[in-house]
Design a protein around this motif. Structure first.
Motif, PDB file in Angstrom:
ATOM      1  N   ARG A  55      43.145  42.320  18.288  1.00  0.00           N
ATOM      2  CA  ARG A  55      44.222  41.436  18.965  1.00  0.00           C
ATOM      3  C   ARG A  55      45.747  41.780  18.733  1.00  0.00           C
ATOM      4  O   ARG A  55      45.894  42.378  17.489  1.00  0.00           O
ATOM      5  CB  ARG A  55      43.998  40.012  18.323  1.00  0.00           C
ATOM      6  N   ALA A  62      33.110  42.240  24.756  1.00  0.00           N
ATOM      7  CA  ALA A  62      34.596  41.845  25.031  1.00  0.00           C
ATOM      8  C   ALA A  62      34.664  40.467  25.164  1.00  0.00           C
ATOM      9  O   ALA A  62      35.801  40.032  24.600  1.00  0.00           O
ATOM     10  CB  ALA A  62      34.747  42.380  26.695  1.00  0.00           C
ATOM     11  N   ARG A 102      37.125  38.180  22.442  1.00  0.00           N
ATOM     12  CA  ARG A 102      37.977  36.793  23.012  1.00  0.00           C
ATOM     13  C   ARG A 102      38.069  35.683  22.250  1.00  0.00           C
ATOM     14  O   ARG A 102      38.921  34.911  22.101  1.00  0.00           O
ATOM     15  CB  ARG A 102      38.136  36.670  24.331  1.00  0.00           C
ATOM     16  N   CYS A 109      38.314  47.595  28.015  1.00  0.00           N
ATOM     17  CA  CYS A 109      39.825  47.639  27.211  1.00  0.00           C
ATOM     18  C   CYS A 109      40.856  47.406  28.018  1.00  0.00           C
ATOM     19  O   CYS A 109      41.782  46.518  27.504  1.00  0.00           O
ATOM     20  CB  CYS A 109      39.767  49.327  26.638  1.00  0.00           C
ATOM     21  N   LEU A 135      41.095  43.612  28.367  1.00  0.00           N
ATOM     22  CA  LEU A 135      41.345  43.130  26.876  1.00  0.00           C
ATOM     23  C   LEU A 135      43.022  43.199  26.737  1.00  0.00           C
ATOM     24  O   LEU A 135      43.489  42.247  26.473  1.00  0.00           O
ATOM     25  CB  LEU A 135      40.671  43.717  25.986  1.00  0.00           C
ATOM     26  N   SER A 158      44.684  40.502  28.130  1.00  0.00           N
ATOM     27  CA  SER A 158      44.644  38.917  27.578  1.00  0.00           C
ATOM     28  C   SER A 158      44.941  39.071  26.254  1.00  0.00           C
ATOM     29  O   SER A 158      44.124  38.261  25.516  1.00  0.00           O
ATOM     30  CB  SER A 158      43.054  38.656  27.823  1.00  0.00           C
ATOM     31  N   PHE A 178      45.139  41.783  23.662  1.00  0.00           N
ATOM     32  CA  PHE A 178      44.864  42.910  22.882  1.00  0.00           C
ATOM     33  C   PHE A 178      45.588  44.048  22.862  1.00  0.00           C
ATOM     34  O   PHE A 178      46.406  44.331  23.805  1.00  0.00           O
ATOM     35  CB  PHE A 178      43.370  43.263  23.138  1.00  0.00           C
ATOM     36  N   GLU A 218      45.893  41.900  35.094  1.00  0.00           N
ATOM     37  CA  GLU A 218      44.584  42.842  34.658  1.00  0.00           C
ATOM     38  C   GLU A 218      44.380  43.624  35.838  1.00  0.00           C
ATOM     39  O   GLU A 218      44.079  44.949  35.478  1.00  0.00           O
ATOM     40  CB  GLU A 218      43.586  41.691  35.004  1.00  0.00           C
TER      41      GLU A 218
END
Length: 338
Positions: A128, A184, A188, A202, A205, A208, A210, A282
């Protein structure tokens, strides 16, 4: 009056000849149009139904790049990598997507499979954004998710890099193996301290909250690679390529054209959005990571680094990973025949 009649008598046959000649010309043109052009060569490629390679294959088909290079490309979908491998070995498809490690093991067992680099996009250990974990050593004693299983190449390479710093990730951490989407989601939900996942997961992520702690490419270069090494590629039989030189040359050219379009056209990614199943940031992350993974080195450079990494993988993964072969099999990377 007699003269006019004579002229008329001559003009009727003349007109008839002209009409007949025109009709013959029309029929000739029609026959030429109906005559079959040189048939495009059929090429069967087997891929996972939801694999990222479908983005490139869709680009090839949408823009007629297979036809441009004399191919009729048929995409066959499979539910698992094992299924594509079986289809290849059974001769049900001409090309699949896999990695050079598997190709080398098959060649060492007497098969004539060979590899053309498709992508150097690789996974990464993700944490994160607000995580206190800043370097690999900070992973000690943490709960780690690993996609792909104990013998996943990315996991082995990161272990190899960690060992160079006297860090044993397997012995000193709680390891949770699982599928990429499951891990994944667990990341989250904050059920993992870090997760090693495939590159596309990845990228999602990253969109979102990371960040990358270390990528497989970072680990590979720390272990001796001189640049980005293509993790996966298009796999086919040497004998098939020798028997169908135009087909393999045409496919490699179509793949190159598709990559050039995906590298430069943001509009093409917007078109692909429903297939990629992403939008907004994304989609941008996936686009940018895909572009980073487009191979830019020649076969000699790629193969030289693969030889180095094979030694690391063989040492850590042992016979379960590579069998009895102690080095990368000659011919693993395809060289076009002159």
């Amino acid at each position: 009056m007699v003269a006019q009649m004579a002229a008329g008598a001559v003009s009727v046959p003349l007109r008839r000849r002209i009409v007949l000649r025109l009709l013959a010309l029309v029929l000739l043109i029609a026959a030429m149009a109906a005559a079959p052009a040189e048939a495009a060569e059929k090429l069967r490629i087997g891929v996972l139904k939801f694999g990222t390679v479908n983005w490139e294959l869709d680009t090839i088909k949408h823009h007629g790049l297979d036809e441009k290079h004399g191919l009729d490309m048929e995409v066959q979908f499979f539910a698992s990598e094992d299924a594509t491998n079986v289809a290849m070995m059974a001769g049900a498809v001409d090309i699949i997507v896999s990695d050079w490690l598997w190709v080398s093991r098959q060649r060492s067992s007497g098969e004539d499979l060979t590899f053309v680099p498709y992508s150097s996009a690789v996974g990464a250990m993700m944490v994160r954004n607000e995580s206190p974990i800043k370097r690999l050593a900070d992973l000690k004693g943490k709960k780690l998710g690993v996609a792909g299983g104990p013998l996943d190449k990315s996991w082995l390479l990161i272990q190899g890099f960690a060992r160079s710093m006297s860090l044993d990730l397997v012995e000193e951490n709680e390891i949770i193996y699982g599928t990429p989407p499951l891990l994944a989601e667990k990341a989250r939900q904050n059920e993992l301290d870090a997760v090693l996942n495939f590159w596309n997961f990845c990228a999602r992520l990253e969109a979102s909250g990371f960040r990358r702690l270390i990528s497989t490419s970072d680990a590979a270069q720390a272990l001796g690679a001189t640049g980005a090494v293509s993790a996966i590629g298009y796999i086919f039989h040497d004998k098939w390529a020798e028997a169908h030189p135009q087909a393999i040359a045409g496919f490699v050219a179509a793949s190159r054209d598709a990559k050039a379009l995906l590298k430069t056209s943001d509009a093409e990614w917007e078109r692909l959005a429903p297939i990629v199943k992403a939008e907004g940031d994304e989609l941008v992350k996936l686009r940018d990571r895909y572009r980073e993974g487009i191979p830019a080195r020649n076969t000699i450079e790629e193969q030289a680094d693969a030889v180095k990494l094979y030694a690391v993988l063989a040492k850590i993964g042992g016979k379960k990973l590579v069998g009895d072969a102690v080095s990368l099999a000659p011919g693993t990377f395809w060289e076009p025949r002159e």
